[in-house]
Design a protein around this motif. Sequence first.
Motif, PDB file in Angstrom:
ATOM      1  N   SER A  75       0.826  -1.215   0.000  1.00  0.00           N
ATOM      2  CA  SER A  75       0.000   0.000   0.000  1.00  0.00           C
ATOM      3  C   SER A  75       0.863   1.271   0.000  1.00  0.00           C
ATOM      4  O   SER A  75       0.336   2.365  -0.161  1.00  0.00           O
ATOM      5  CB  SER A  75      -0.940   0.008   1.212  1.00  0.00           C
ATOM      6  N   ALA A  99      -6.175   0.442  -0.928  1.00  0.00           N
ATOM      7  CA  ALA A  99      -6.200   0.183  -2.369  1.00  0.00           C
ATOM      8  C   ALA A  99      -6.805  -1.201  -2.578  1.00  0.00           C
ATOM      9  O   ALA A  99      -6.874  -2.002  -1.643  1.00  0.00           O
ATOM     10  CB  ALA A  99      -4.790   0.207  -2.947  1.00  0.00           C
ATOM     11  N   GLU A 100      -7.232  -1.434  -3.810  1.00  0.00           N
ATOM     12  CA  GLU A 100      -7.763  -2.768  -4.107  1.00  0.00           C
ATOM     13  C   GLU A 100      -6.642  -3.787  -4.031  1.00  0.00           C
ATOM     14  O   GLU A 100      -5.501  -3.489  -4.377  1.00  0.00           O
ATOM     15  CB  GLU A 100      -8.313  -2.790  -5.529  1.00  0.00           C
ATOM     16  N   LYS A 136      -4.428  -4.286  -7.122  1.00  0.00           N
ATOM     17  CA  LYS A 136      -3.470  -3.203  -7.331  1.00  0.00           C
ATOM     18  C   LYS A 136      -2.216  -3.438  -6.482  1.00  0.00           C
ATOM     19  O   LYS A 136      -1.082  -3.289  -6.942  1.00  0.00           O
ATOM     20  CB  LYS A 136      -4.152  -1.899  -6.902  1.00  0.00           C
ATOM     21  N   MET A 137      -2.434  -3.806  -5.229  1.00  0.00           N
ATOM     22  CA  MET A 137      -1.294  -4.005  -4.327  1.00  0.00           C
ATOM     23  C   MET A 137      -0.494  -5.229  -4.744  1.00  0.00           C
ATOM     24  O   MET A 137       0.728  -5.250  -4.647  1.00  0.00           O
ATOM     25  CB  MET A 137      -1.793  -4.122  -2.892  1.00  0.00           C
ATOM     26  N   ARG A 186       1.837  -4.235  -7.435  1.00  0.00           N
ATOM     27  CA  ARG A 186       2.970  -3.466  -6.897  1.00  0.00           C
ATOM     28  C   ARG A 186       3.999  -4.386  -6.264  1.00  0.00           C
ATOM     29  O   ARG A 186       5.198  -4.183  -6.408  1.00  0.00           O
ATOM     30  CB  ARG A 186       2.491  -2.502  -5.820  1.00  0.00           C
ATOM     31  N   ASP A 220      -6.572   7.252  -0.239  1.00  0.00           N
ATOM     32  CA  ASP A 220      -6.576   6.379  -1.411  1.00  0.00           C
ATOM     33  C   ASP A 220      -5.132   6.175  -1.882  1.00  0.00           C
ATOM     34  O   ASP A 220      -4.513   7.083  -2.437  1.00  0.00           O
ATOM     35  CB  ASP A 220      -7.439   7.052  -2.495  1.00  0.00           C
ATOM     36  N   THR A 243      -3.988   4.596  -4.289  1.00  0.00           N
ATOM     37  CA  THR A 243      -3.744   4.443  -5.730  1.00  0.00           C
ATOM     38  C   THR A 243      -3.464   5.791  -6.399  1.00  0.00           C
ATOM     39  O   THR A 243      -3.142   5.850  -7.579  1.00  0.00           O
ATOM     40  CB  THR A 243      -4.937   3.766  -6.442  1.00  0.00           C
TER      41      THR A 243
END
Length: 225
Positions: A16, A121-122, A125-126, A129, A175, A177
């Motif tokens: 995150s 974050a969703e 998405k993480m 990353r 957020d 993102t």
Amino acid sequence: MSNRYRTILLFGAPGSGKGTQGKIIGQIPGFYHSSTGEIFRSLDLQTEMGRKFWEYAGRGELVPDEFTIALWKQFMKGVEFINQFHPENEFLVLDGLPRNLKQKELLDDVLDIKAIIYLRAERTKMFERLRRRALKENRFDDASDEVINKRMEVFGRETRPVLDHYPQNLIHRVDATMSQIRVLHEIVRVLVPLKEENDGLEISEAVGATAYAPAAEELAVGAWD
Ligand code: ADP
């Protein structure tokens, strides 16, 4: 006056951005960044402590609580002793701790929590990353999808519920993102009033700066406006 550390908690799932933001905030005078993950990674893998970390982190699991807290406390004593952190007038920016309810309880008499920044974050998405980080930073615990999944699962089951046990008015959801600089901006918006209050400044005084009148000499040479 309590002698607990005045603390800003950076909270969020793996990936995150807690570490990235924590490092930046730690550069601001008056803030000291401490990351349990970094402390663990600095351990010599030949030592028993280092091996213990490797064993748990390599499976995506949390290192045992008592061990984690004892190591962290020892580290904090060290940085106070060598004058890197001045708890009497600085904030502690804590990243990666507490990660479950037991750790929260063990820290309740050590931390005076002033704000909790929850970077959200969703999961997908993480996940992405972390995969990128595995390549860039050579993190062994990001190396397989299975381990990443395990860490996400541990976050959902053990870490996320910790938030429900803190006063909800301390929690600031951000957020994660958004661009790094915008995430930073949101965090700084939370920190500024806390810092000014800590410094004993009236916020209104600080914002309403006196108008600047350039001196005649400056005007003469076409100096800064
Ligand atoms: P991330 O947030 O991406 O998982 P960290 O650097 O914070 O990365 O943590 C890496 C690993 O270190 C964790 O997966 C865990 O094994 C261990 N660790 C870090 N902080 C703690 C903690 N507070 N309690 C137990 N284990 C921890």
